[in-house]
Design an enzyme around this catalytic site. Structure first.
Site, PDB file in Angstrom:
ATOM      1  N   LYS A 180       0.154 -12.767   1.291  1.00  0.00           N
ATOM      2  CA  LYS A 180      -0.009 -12.015   2.535  1.00  0.00           C
ATOM      3  C   LYS A 180      -1.186 -12.499   3.377  1.00  0.00           C
ATOM      4  CE  LYS A 180       2.072  -7.598   1.116  1.00  0.00           C
ATOM      5  NZ  LYS A 180       1.849  -6.137   1.049  1.00  0.00           N
ATOM      6  N   ASP A 240       3.476  -2.520   6.554  1.00  0.00           N
ATOM      7  CA  ASP A 240       3.006  -1.502   5.610  1.00  0.00           C
ATOM      8  C   ASP A 240       2.457  -0.285   6.347  1.00  0.00           C
ATOM      9  OD1 ASP A 240       3.682  -2.869   3.294  1.00  0.00           O
ATOM     10  OD2 ASP A 240       1.758  -3.891   3.173  1.00  0.00           O
TER      11      ASP A 240
END
Length: 267
Positions: A65, A101
């Protein structure tokens, strides 16, 4: 046929493929979702190769990420969070990086009729999930108290997040007792019947989201239910981060019910 996928290592445990495949089936889309496990040193080549091969979109998970952030053109929220978990290749320039997220957590809360504007929120954990959720809550109008085992990390993150304060775990009882929303962004409760939040501080005017989704009913959520609080299990956040990615890639409303059924059938 459009091809979407997940970059991570390992990815064999991922629940994203059945969730996205259910969406394609529901809408009759000619698309498939596959997984890729490049070596950690090959992430830049993997993203460039996906672009060259005409991959339509990628999700990104551990350990890539942060690396992906340096390779793509991140939109503002992903840049502030410092991590990318969704890549869109549809533009004419470099691929665009997103972090879904934060939106996943917000949509999970709103799906349970939780008001975020002007809410007093407590985020437990200052790691990757905690960063994303803290920024998302702040952008949606909440004031955010970040509590972390290593208090200095909470203070460091709070300096970046608007209207946020940093705390150690010892402050949780006081913070939660006065909060409207509590989010557990740690792994506590995943492998043991434990909770990071003092049960005595939970109350019926509270909404509690636990990012842990295995098990679905964690000790924190049981304690919250006993206190009369609104409870939101971690599968809702997982669902809505996938829904957001689907909508970024396709420009269409995701079939949320089909994706939710596919996800929960495998939990």
């Amino acid at each position: 046929m459009d091809v979407y996928g997940l970059l991570g290592n390992p990815v064999g445990h991922s629940l994203s493929p059945p969730m996205h495949e259910a969406a394609y089936d529901e809408l009759g889309l000619e698309a498939r979702y596959v997984t890729f496990e490049p070596d950690e040193d090959d992430i830049e080549d993997a993203i460039a190769g996906a672009d060259a091969l005409g991959i339509a979109g990628l999700n990104v998970t551990i350990p890539f990420k942060q690396d992906a952030l340096e390779i793509v053109a991140p939109e503002d929220l992903a840049a502030r969070i410092g991590a990318v978990n969704t890549i869109d290749f549809s533009g004419s320039g470099p691929p665009t990086g997103y972090n879904t997220d934060a939106v996943g957590a917000l949509r999970a809360l709103r799906d349970h009729d939780v008001t975020i504007q002007d809410a007093r929120a407590v985020v437990v954990g200052a790691g990757g999930a905690g960063r994303a959720i803290a920024f998302g809550l702040a952008d949606a109008g909440a004031t955010v108290a970040i509590a972390n085992r290593t208090e200095s990390k909470a203070h460091t993150l709070a300096e970046e997040v608007p209207r946020a304060t940093g705390h150690g775990l010892g402050d949780l009882e006081r913070l939660v007792a006065n909060a409207d929303v509590v989010v557990n962004a740690t792994s506590v409760g995943m492998e043991s019947d434990a909770t990071p939040v003092p049960a005595d501080a939970l109350h019926e005017e509270l909404a509690v989201l636990d990012a842990v989704y295995s098990p679905l009913e964690t000790r924190l959520l049981r304690d919250a239910a006993d206190a009369g609080a609104t409870t939101v299990d971690g599968a809702w956040m997982l669902l809505y981060q996938g829904v957001e990615a689907f909508e970024i890639w396709t420009g269409r409303d995701a079939p949320v019910d089909a994706m939710n059924n596919a996800l929960r059938s495998r939990l």
